[in-house]
Design a protein around this motif. Structure first.
Motif, PDB file in Angstrom:
ATOM      1  N   ILE A  31       0.827  -1.203   0.000  1.00 10.66           N
ATOM      2  CA  ILE A  31       0.000   0.000   0.000  1.00 10.66           C
ATOM      3  C   ILE A  31       0.863   1.255   0.000  1.00 10.66           C
ATOM      4  N   GLU A  32       2.039   1.143   0.573  1.00 10.20           N
ATOM      5  CA  GLU A  32       2.913   2.308   0.527  1.00 10.20           C
ATOM      6  C   GLU A  32       3.397   2.573  -0.882  1.00 10.20           C
ATOM      7  N   ARG A  33       3.737   1.500  -1.596  1.00 14.38           N
ATOM      8  CA  ARG A  33       4.147   1.669  -2.985  1.00 14.38           C
ATOM      9  C   ARG A  33       3.008   2.227  -3.816  1.00 14.38           C
ATOM     10  N   ALA A  34       1.803   1.725  -3.552  1.00 13.10           N
ATOM     11  CA  ALA A  34       0.642   2.217  -4.297  1.00 13.10           C
ATOM     12  C   ALA A  34       0.416   3.698  -4.022  1.00 13.10           C
ATOM     13  N   SER A  35       0.546   4.092  -2.756  1.00 11.15           N
ATOM     14  CA  SER A  35       0.376   5.508  -2.408  1.00 11.15           C
ATOM     15  C   SER A  35       1.367   6.374  -3.143  1.00 11.15           C
ATOM     16  N   TYR A  36       2.597   5.883  -3.215  1.00 12.62           N
ATOM     17  CA  TYR A  36       3.639   6.635  -3.890  1.00 12.62           C
ATOM     18  C   TYR A  36       3.290   6.841  -5.370  1.00 12.62           C
ATOM     19  N   THR A  37       2.866   5.756  -6.010  1.00 13.19           N
ATOM     20  CA  THR A  37       2.507   5.853  -7.426  1.00 13.19           C
ATOM     21  C   THR A  37       1.313   6.772  -7.634  1.00 13.19           C
ATOM     22  N   LEU A  38       0.331   6.672  -6.757  1.00 14.27           N
ATOM     23  CA  LEU A  38      -0.848   7.528  -6.875  1.00 14.27           C
ATOM     24  C   LEU A  38      -0.459   8.992  -6.782  1.00 14.27           C
ATOM     25  N   GLU A  39       0.459   9.273  -5.881  1.00 18.82           N
ATOM     26  CA  GLU A  39       0.900  10.648  -5.715  1.00 18.82           C
ATOM     27  C   GLU A  39       1.719  11.089  -6.913  1.00 18.82           C
ATOM     28  N   LYS A  40       2.623  10.253  -7.342  1.00 20.28           N
ATOM     29  CA  LYS A  40       3.543  10.636  -8.418  1.00 20.28           C
ATOM     30  C   LYS A  40       2.846  10.782  -9.757  1.00 20.28           C
ATOM     31  N   MET A  41       1.912   9.866 -10.053  1.00 20.36           N
ATOM     32  CA  MET A  41       1.321   9.892 -11.396  1.00 20.36           C
ATOM     33  C   MET A  41       0.015  10.665 -11.449  1.00 20.36           C
ATOM     34  N   PHE A  42      -0.716  10.665 -10.356  1.00 26.70           N
ATOM     35  CA  PHE A  42      -2.061  11.230 -10.406  1.00 26.70           C
ATOM     36  C   PHE A  42      -2.272  12.368  -9.426  1.00 26.70           C
ATOM     37  N   ARG A  43      -1.271  12.686  -8.639  1.00 20.95           N
ATOM     38  CA  ARG A  43      -1.397  13.721  -7.627  1.00 20.95           C
ATOM     39  C   ARG A  43      -2.614  13.472  -6.757  1.00 20.95           C
TER      40      ARG A  43
END
Lengths: 284, 265
Positions: free
Chosen positions: A89-101
Motif C-alpha cells: 500500500i505504501e508503494r501504491a500511495s507513492y505511485t498515486l501521488e507521483k502519477m495522479f497527484r
C-alpha cells in the motif's frame, strides 16, 4: 509475445465485483512467472506488480466516492501477499501521488477505510459540466448553509433552503433522484456530509455537518465566497435563479467561482491553504 | 512490441493535471483535449511551449505503461470525430464498469451489448433489450428500473441512445474492443479498410464487406464512381462527407489511425 499478453486475462464477462477475480482460476496462475507461493521479502518486483494493480483498483473504486475497505483490497488485489500489505500500500500511495497527484488517506483506523483525495487545486469545470456536476452543485449549496449556520444545520433548515430551490423530500427529481436519499444516505456514505441525531431529541431530530471528504476536497474559503456571491441577491431572486440553475445544470455558477479562483488567484490560494494547514495543526 | 521499446518519459504537474481531468470526464473530444492541455500548461508552466498533442500523450503513456493503462485515441463511428479516453489494457472484461454497477446491471449491459453486436445496424431497440430483463443474473429487475439503468449507461458514456435505440459509445468501443473481439469472434464485424471493430457502418450488398462511415468517406473521397474494394460492384450507399477540422491535415488523421491500429493486439 507481448509482455501484456502474459497476464492473459481471459475473463468470463461480468465475473467481477472484483477487478482481478480471474487471478483465482488455476489456469491464469500458471501464466504468472512467480508461481503461487508468496514472494520472499526481497522480491520487489512482485510487490510492485501488486501495488500497480492496487493503484488501478483504487482509481476505479474511488469513482463511486464510497470509502474503500482494506478487506476489499486484500480480497480483490493483494490476496496471498497479505502479510506484505503495508509495503504494497505504501508503494501504491507513492505511485498515486507521483502519477495522479492523488493522496490515499485512511479515514477510519478502526474499520480501515480509505479514500482518495486530489492534492492539486481543482480545475473542475474547465471543460464544462460532467454527469456529477448537478449533485456537486447541490452539495455546495448545502455545505454553505451548514458553514454559514456555524458549522451545523438542522434538517429543518436545510429543507427550508432546498424547498426554495424547488426540491422536496419524497419527490423524485430528474437530476438528483430522490433528494432526501441523496443528502441523508448517498452524500453521507461518500463522506461529503454527516447526518447525526440531535442528542436527547424527542421526536428524533437530525442535523447536518460537513463530512470528512468535504473538508479535504473543498475549503471554507471557497464555500464562503460562494455563499456571499449568492447572498448578494434578495432571497426571492436567489431562489428563482437557483431553481433555474438546478433545472438546467446547477453547478455552472459554483464551478465558475471555483474555476475563477483556480485560475486567477492560484498563487494566493496556495498561500492561504498553507496558512490554514498551519492554523489547523495549531488547533489540533 | 512497441510498448517495450518505448523510452520512459517524464511526467510533470502539467501532465498529471491533464490526466486527472481526462479521468474525470471519462472520454473527451479532440477539441476539448487540446483546450485541456492548454489549460494545464497555463496553470503550471505558463512560459513553456505546448507540446504537440501526440507527443504529450505518448509521454504520459510511457509513464503509465507499468500500470497497463493508456490514453487511447479513437474515432466516433457516426461522424468521424476523434475522441480520447483512458483505457485499461490488461483486463479485457468490463472491469472498469464493474465497481460502479450491480451484478444485474452489468448483465443488462451485456445483454444490450450482444444485441448490438448481432444487429445489422449496430443498434438494439429499447424494447428488445427490456424484454430480456427476466433473464438477468442477480437481483430481479423490473422493466421500469431497467429503463433507468440504460439511462445511467448513457450518462456514463457507455451507450448512446438515438430514437429509442441503443448503440455503443465510442468510449465503450475504445475500452472494450479487444474484449469484444475475443469474446464474440464469430458475431463481431470488422471494417474492411481500417480493420478495427465495426458496430455501425455501411455494407456491400453483393459481398457483404463492411466499412465505417468515416472510412467510407475517406476511401471514396472525390470518387465519382465508388466501387466495393472487395468485389468491385457499385457501392450502393450515399458517401458521407465529413468536414475535417480546420487545423488538421488529413495526413495527420491517417497517421493517427495507423498508430491506433498498431496498438491493437
Amino acid at each position: 509475445m507481448d509482455r501484456r499478453n502474459d497476464y492473459g486475462y481471459r475473463v468470463p464477462l461480468f465475473q467481477s465485483k472484483h477487478l482481478n477475480g480471474d487471478e483465482r482460476s488455476g489456469s491464469n496462475y500458471r501464466r504468472i512467472p512467480w508461481g503461487r507461493r508468496p514472494a520472499p521479502p526481497r522480491d520487489v518486483a512482485i510487490l510492485q506488480e501488486r501495488a500497480n494493480k492496487l493503484v488501478k483498483y483504487l482509481l476505479v473504486k474511488d469513482q463511486t466516492k464510497i470509502p474503500i475497505k482494506r478487506s476489499d483490497m486484500l480480497r480483490d488485489v493483494i490476496q496471498e501477499y497479505d502479510e506484505y500489505f503495508p509495503e504494497i500500500i505504501e508503494r501504491a500511495s507513492y505511485t498515486l501521488e507521483k502519477m495522479f497527484r492523488v493522496n490515499l488517506k485512511e479515514i477510519d483506523k478502526q474499520s480501515s477505510l480509505y479514500i482518495l483525495i486530489s492534492t492539486q487545486e481543482s480545475s473542475a469545470g474547465i471543460l464544462g459540466t460532467t454527469k456529477d456536476t448537478p449533485k456537486l452543485g447541490l452539495l455546495m449549496v448545502i455545505l454553505s448553509v451548514i458553514f454559514m449556520n456555524g458549522n451545523k444545520a438542522s434538517e429543518a433548515v436545510i429543507w427550508e433552503v432546498l424547498r426554495k430551490l424547488g426540491l422536496r423530500p419524497g419527490v423524485r427529481h430528474s437530476l438528483f433522484g430522490e433528494v432526501r436519499k441523496l443528502i441523508t444516505d448517498e452524500f453521507v456514505k461518500q463522506k461529503y456530509l454527516e447526518y447525526k441525531r440531535v442528542p436527547n431529541s424527542r421526536p428524533p431530530e437530525y442535523e447536518f455537518f460537513w463530512g470528512l471528504r468535504s473538508y479535504h476536497e473543498t475549503s471554507k474559503m471557497k464555500v464562503l465566497k460562494f455563499a456571499c456571491r449568492v447572498q448578494k441577491k434578495d432571497p426571492k431572486d436567489w431562489a428563482v435563479q437557483y431553481r433555474e440553475a438546478v433545472e438546467m445544470e446547477v453547478q455552472a455558477a459554483a464551478v465558475a467561482v471555483a474555476e475563477a479562483e483556480a485560475r486567477a488567484e492560484w498563487f494566493q490560494h496556495q498561500h492561504w491553504l498553507y496558512w490554514r494547514t498551519q492554523h489547523q495543526h495549531g488547533l489540533q | 512490441m512497441q510498448g517495450s521499446t518505448r523510452r520512459m518519459g517524464v511526467m510533470t504537474d502539467v501532465h498529471r493535471r491533464f490526466l486527472q481531468l481526462l479521468m474525470t470526464h471519462g472520454v473527451l473530444e479532440e477539441w476539448d483535449v487540446k483546450r485541456l492541455q492548454t489549460h494545464c500548461y497555463k496553470v503550471h508552466d505558463r512560459n513553456a511551449t505546448v507540446d504537440k498533442l501526440e507527443d504529450f500523450i505518448n509521454n504520459i503513456n510511457s509513464v503509465l505503461e507499468s500500470l497497463y493503462i493508456e490514453i487511447k485515441r479513437g474515432v466516433t463511428e457516426d461522424d468521424g470525430r476523434p475522441i480520447y479516453a483512458l483505457v485499461n489494457l490488461a483486463t479485457t472484461s468490463i472491469s472498469k464498469m464493474a465497481t460502479d454497477f450491480a451484478e444485474n446491471e452489468l448483465d443488462l449491459f451485456r445483454k444490450a451489448l450482444e444485441l448490438i453486436i448481432d444487429s445489422e445496424t449496430g443498434f438494439a431497440s429499447s424494447t428488445n433489450i427490456l424484454n430480456l430483463v427476466d433473464q438477468l443474473k442477480g437481483k430481479k429487475m423490473r422493466k421500469k428500473e431497467a429503463e433507468q439503468v440504460l439511462q445511467k449507461f448513457v450518462q456514463n458514456k457507455w451507450l448512446i441512445e438515438k430514437e429509442g435505440e441503443f448503440t455503443l459509445h465510442g468510449r465503450a468501443i475504445l475500452e472494450m474492443e479487444q474484449y469484444i473481439r475475443e469474446t464474440y469472434p464469430d458475431a463481431v464485424k470488422i471494417c474492411n479498410i481500417c480493420h478495427s471493430l465495426l458496430i455501425q457502418g455501411q455494407s456491400c450488398e453483393t459481398c457483404g464487406i463492411r466499412m465505417h462511415l468515416p472510412c467510407v468517406a475517406k476511401y471514396f473521397q472525390s470518387n465519382a464512381e465508388p466501387r466495393c474494394p472487395h468485389c468491385n460492384d457499385y457501392w450502393p450507399h450515399e458517401i458521407p462527407i465529413f468536414d475535417p477540422e480546420k487545423e488538421r491535415e488529413s495526413g495527420v488523421l491517417k497517421s493517427n489511425k495507423k498508430s491506433l491500429r498498431s496498438r491493437q493486439h
